[in-house]
Design an enzyme around this catalytic site. Sequence first.
Site, PDB file in Angstrom:
ATOM      1  N   SER A 141      -9.759   1.714   2.829  1.00  0.00           N
ATOM      2  CA  SER A 141      -8.930   2.493   1.947  1.00  0.00           C
ATOM      3  C   SER A 141      -7.940   1.674   1.131  1.00  0.00           C
ATOM      4  CB  SER A 141      -8.140   3.532   2.760  1.00  0.00           C
ATOM      5  OG  SER A 141      -7.232   2.898   3.629  1.00  0.00           O
ATOM      6  N   LYS A 184       0.849  -1.196   0.000  1.00  0.00           N
ATOM      7  CA  LYS A 184       0.000   0.000   0.000  1.00  0.00           C
ATOM      8  C   LYS A 184       0.882   1.243   0.000  1.00  0.00           C
ATOM      9  CE  LYS A 184      -3.777   1.992   2.741  1.00  0.00           C
ATOM     10  NZ  LYS A 184      -4.735   1.734   3.841  1.00  0.00           N
ATOM     11  N   SER A 187      -9.659  -0.679   6.818  1.00  0.00           N
ATOM     12  CA  SER A 187      -9.065  -0.542   5.483  1.00  0.00           C
ATOM     13  C   SER A 187      -8.481  -1.808   4.878  1.00  0.00           C
ATOM     14  CB  SER A 187      -7.984   0.524   5.498  1.00  0.00           C
ATOM     15  OG  SER A 187      -8.587   1.779   5.455  1.00  0.00           O
TER      16      SER A 187
HETATM   17  N1  GLN Z   1     -13.025   3.896   6.236  1.00  0.00           N
HETATM   18  C1  GLN Z   1     -12.072   4.162   7.272  1.00  0.00           C
HETATM   19  C2  GLN Z   1     -11.781   5.653   7.311  1.00  0.00           C
HETATM   20  O1  GLN Z   1     -12.078   6.271   6.357  1.00  0.00           O
HETATM   21  C3  GLN Z   1     -10.849   3.341   6.985  1.00  0.00           C
HETATM   22  C4  GLN Z   1      -9.609   3.857   7.617  1.00  0.00           C
HETATM   23  C5  GLN Z   1      -8.460   2.900   7.584  1.00  0.00           C
HETATM   24  O2  GLN Z   1      -8.602   1.783   8.057  1.00  0.00           O
HETATM   25  N2  GLN Z   1      -7.319   3.369   7.115  1.00  0.00           N
HETATM   26  O3  GLN Z   1     -11.295   6.170   8.246  1.00  0.00           O
END
Ligand code: GLN
Length: 486
Positions: free
Chosen positions: A153, A78, A177
Amino acid sequence: MLKNLNLTRAVEGLKNKDFKATELLESVIDRIEERNNRINAFITVVDFDNLKKKASEADKKIATGDYPILSGIPFGVKDAICTKGIRSTGAAKILDNYKAPYSATVVKKIEDNGAIMVGKQNCDSFGHGASNEQSMYGLVRNPIDESRVAGGSSGGSAAAVADNQCIFSVAEDTGGSIRQPASFCGVVGLRPSYGRNSRYGIMPMASSLDTVGPIAKSVEDIAVLMEIMAGRDEKDATTVNEPVPNYSKEINKSIKNLKIGIPKEYMELDGLDSEVEKIMNSKIKELEELGVQIQSVSLPHTKYAIPTYYILVPSEDSSNLGRLDGIRYGVRVDGNELYDIYAGSRAAGFPAEVKRRIIIGTYSLSAGYYDAYYRKAQKVRTLISRDFEEVFKKVDVLLTSTSPFPAFKIGEKVDDILQMYTADAFVAPAALAGLPALSVPGGLTKDNLPVGLQIIGPRMGEAQVLNVGNKICFNNADIQIIRIYG
Ligand code: GLN
């Protein structure tokens, strides 16, 4: 079709000399070349000649019979995770030219075990999002249905694995995420307990929730990777000094008489998709047939998880992102005054969602509102953690769906931010409590969309979580067939 192999089969094939690391690499790179234009899972792909050199070295090592287990396996990382000498943008233009001087500990451990990093994967900028539509390098399409989001994400990391553009990925999970995109793309993803894997070299989002974990094609792959990734790191004081279990062995234990809790707040959520509910119910039946004791349990503070998460995370975000100011890292937009440089660089370098979080977080940390928002959210976080502690006195693990719904259409939620935030309803609670949680493909909807199931365990309980996941993971072959022909 070498690219279609999961990690375990690829390792076996190399060991048995069924194919060479150079051939495996070529198969993966061909796939990236064929598909990245469309899926957009990678922001940066490493130079092919360089990769080829590494693969031939791996072949030489493998020929000697004495080599580290991941030798010659292509993987992706990532882009919110630092990799030495390879651009790490966090999917934000403010870091468009940023090359980290070191690699994250987890990446280093994987590379020290012989794996070959093929590229950096697209994500919502700095991990802020649930659909991968908040990347400044374009959205990621779901390879199973390209009109839908890959999830976020870590959408690029999940899509790349699902689309056979790498054998596994290393990603980050602050509030879902890893699990949510894994569920949308029909692959397996583990958020480890907070403190299990080192966060050193991860671009910090909300430091008290951030974790790093693997996304792969099977639970056995995740077990192998966790044996390598987990453990104490001198460079991250939050890592715990506990022995790392032999996960590969643990996942083959019987689960007869195990107690699995089904949290009723998850099953009763307004907006739970009926097909997701059906898959959950049929899995519960299957588990009962395996001799598992199923119990309905309650986590009464579940409904406060999203409001709590979306106060605490932006607060930590706003503070962590302060370092990106156009002076110390990345791209600078020049101006006459220092203020103009800060403001110009941040205005041009961050997407809308990142700006929104900085504003909300700065507000909730400000002197007048700290008690009303930030401190109150911290207290509710404790109540959410206590719910889990109570429930784990009665059951060994919890089973829920990973998301209330399968992958949604591109554009469907992007303008309705509250809708987007509720997509995290089932993944945020375990994150607030620092618990391990795994998403495995549980089945398919009528439209052949994968539905992920989530197993949540007590702190440091990854072994049991993986063991249960291994028993309920939907026949990998079925998902694989959809990936190829669907
Ligand atoms: N959907 C979560 C957010 O927007 C995911 C965040 C993550 O795990 N990096 O904060």
